[in-house]
Design a protein around this motif. Structure first.
Motif, PDB file in Angstrom:
ATOM      1  N   THR A   1       0.842  -1.201   0.000  1.00 30.53           N
ATOM      2  CA  THR A   1       0.000   0.000   0.000  1.00 30.53           C
ATOM      3  C   THR A   1       0.874   1.247   0.000  1.00 30.53           C
ATOM      4  OG1 THR A   1      -0.125   0.069   2.424  1.00 30.53           O
ATOM      5  CG2 THR A   1      -1.862  -1.133   1.261  1.00 30.53           C
ATOM      6  N   LEU A   2       0.345   2.313  -0.596  1.00 33.55           N
ATOM      7  CA  LEU A   2       0.977   3.631  -0.567  1.00 33.55           C
ATOM      8  C   LEU A   2      -0.080   4.631  -0.097  1.00 33.55           C
ATOM      9  CD1 LEU A   2       3.127   5.808  -1.256  1.00 33.55           C
ATOM     10  CD2 LEU A   2       2.180   5.827  -3.573  1.00 33.55           C
ATOM     11  N   THR A   3       0.248   5.373   0.957  1.00 32.50           N
ATOM     12  CA  THR A   3      -0.639   6.402   1.479  1.00 32.50           C
ATOM     13  C   THR A   3       0.108   7.722   1.533  1.00 32.50           C
ATOM     14  OG1 THR A   3      -1.758   4.756   2.858  1.00 32.50           O
ATOM     15  CG2 THR A   3      -2.143   7.079   3.388  1.00 32.50           C
ATOM     16  N   LEU A   4      -0.509   8.787   1.059  1.00 33.74           N
ATOM     17  CA  LEU A   4       0.087  10.117   1.120  1.00 33.74           C
ATOM     18  C   LEU A   4      -0.404  10.818   2.371  1.00 33.74           C
ATOM     19  CD1 LEU A   4      -0.380  11.299  -2.583  1.00 33.74           C
ATOM     20  CD2 LEU A   4       1.330   9.750  -1.622  1.00 33.74           C
ATOM     21  N   LEU A   5       0.506  11.532   3.034  1.00 34.99           N
ATOM     22  CA  LEU A   5       0.149  12.339   4.198  1.00 34.99           C
ATOM     23  C   LEU A   5       0.373  13.805   3.860  1.00 34.99           C
ATOM     24  CD1 LEU A   5      -0.653  12.779   7.127  1.00 34.99           C
ATOM     25  CD2 LEU A   5       1.665  12.152   7.819  1.00 34.99           C
ATOM     26  N   ASP A   6      -0.714  14.573   3.798  1.00 37.54           N
ATOM     27  CA  ASP A   6      -0.632  15.997   3.494  1.00 37.54           C
ATOM     28  C   ASP A   6      -1.696  16.724   4.314  1.00 37.54           C
ATOM     29  OD1 ASP A   6      -3.060  15.575   2.067  1.00 37.54           O
ATOM     30  OD2 ASP A   6      -1.935  15.076   0.255  1.00 37.54           O
ATOM     31  N   ASP A   7      -2.055  17.927   3.929  1.00 37.40           N
ATOM     32  CA  ASP A   7      -2.981  18.682   4.776  1.00 37.40           C
ATOM     33  C   ASP A   7      -4.416  18.163   4.718  1.00 37.40           C
ATOM     34  OD1 ASP A   7      -3.724  19.575   2.264  1.00 37.40           O
ATOM     35  OD2 ASP A   7      -3.690  21.704   2.782  1.00 37.40           O
TER      36      ASP A   7
END
Length: 241
Positions: A70-76
């Motif tokens: 899995t790939l998860t992006l963490l941003d605002d």
């Protein structure tokens, strides 16, 4: 937690992860056969850029034989759920980018606490590595920043390392911005009473059972002078403050 603070993990000559200084071997062996990645943005509002570089990192890791589940992006958009996101991954990546922008983002949620509790592997790139310091040098990097009060100063980082870092270093120090030499006219005068470690691509700082280690070529600037700390193929333990 195992961490790898890099200038860049990718060798531009091969398009693969750096093999020199045993980076590839150490990093890949820390992941096992598969991984779940949490990719932390440098610009929390530039979703397209974050997604591009995150997918590029996935591609490079899979080329080394590690399956990315899995790939998860963490941003605002989801920083309020950061604790839950950290619990679902075993690899966290701090993106490269604009240091002040990322520093403000890192300060906007409890990243320092989450990293202190994380048990997996942390890979940081360029700005992401700089922002891991207890102190972070906001080195001018965009046009006009040599004259900006927002740059050429130290600010608080997440405190993973006591080192102040400058990545992408070249021994020739042929960096120019706003018509001036960044090292001769900005960095050397600034670091009179505090040392900064300058690392080229292929050098990294990693955590070992014995302590923190600089692997590869590294230069120190302190008191208006430059000293070579180590060369490629060499490793130096970081003294504890």
């Amino acid at each position: 937690m195992k961490y790898f603070l890099t200038s860049s993990p990718v060798d531009d000559n091969t398009g693969r992860l750096f093999e020199k200084n045993n980076f590839r071997e150490r990093f890949i062996s820390s992941l096992g056969e598969s991984t779940d990645i949490l990719y932390v943005a440098s610009d929390p509002k530039n979703y397209e850029m974050t997604e591009f570089y995150a997918n590029d990192m996935v591609s490079r890791i899979e080329k080394e034989g590690v399956k990315v589940n899995t790939l998860t992006l963490l941003d605002d958009r989801n920083k309020g759920k950061a604790a839950s996101l950290f619990s679902k991954c075993n690899l966290v990546v701090f993106a490269g980018g604009h240091v002040p922008t990322q520093n403000k983002f890192f300060s906007s949620f409890p990243l320092k606490m989450l990293i202190s509790r994380f048990k997996g592997t942390l890979l940081t790139i360029s700005a992401g590595s700089m922002n891991c310091g207890k102190e972070v040098y906001l080195m001018p990097e965009e046009e006009g920043e040599t004259k900006s009060e927002e740059c050429n100063k130290l600010v608080k980082g997440i405190g993973l390392t006591n080192l102040v870092l400058i990545p992408h270093y070249r021994e020739e120090e042929d960096y120019y911005l706003d018509g001036i030499n960044l090292y001769k006219d900005v960095v050397y005068p600034f670091f009179q009473n505090r040392a900064v470690m300058c690392i080229p691509d292929g050098t990294y700082i990693y955590s070992s059972e014995e302590g923190e280690v600089i692997a590869g070529e590294c230069w120190s600037i302190y008191g208006g002078k430059r000293n070579k700390i180590s060369g490629d193929g060499e490793e130096v333990f970081v003294e504890k403050e």
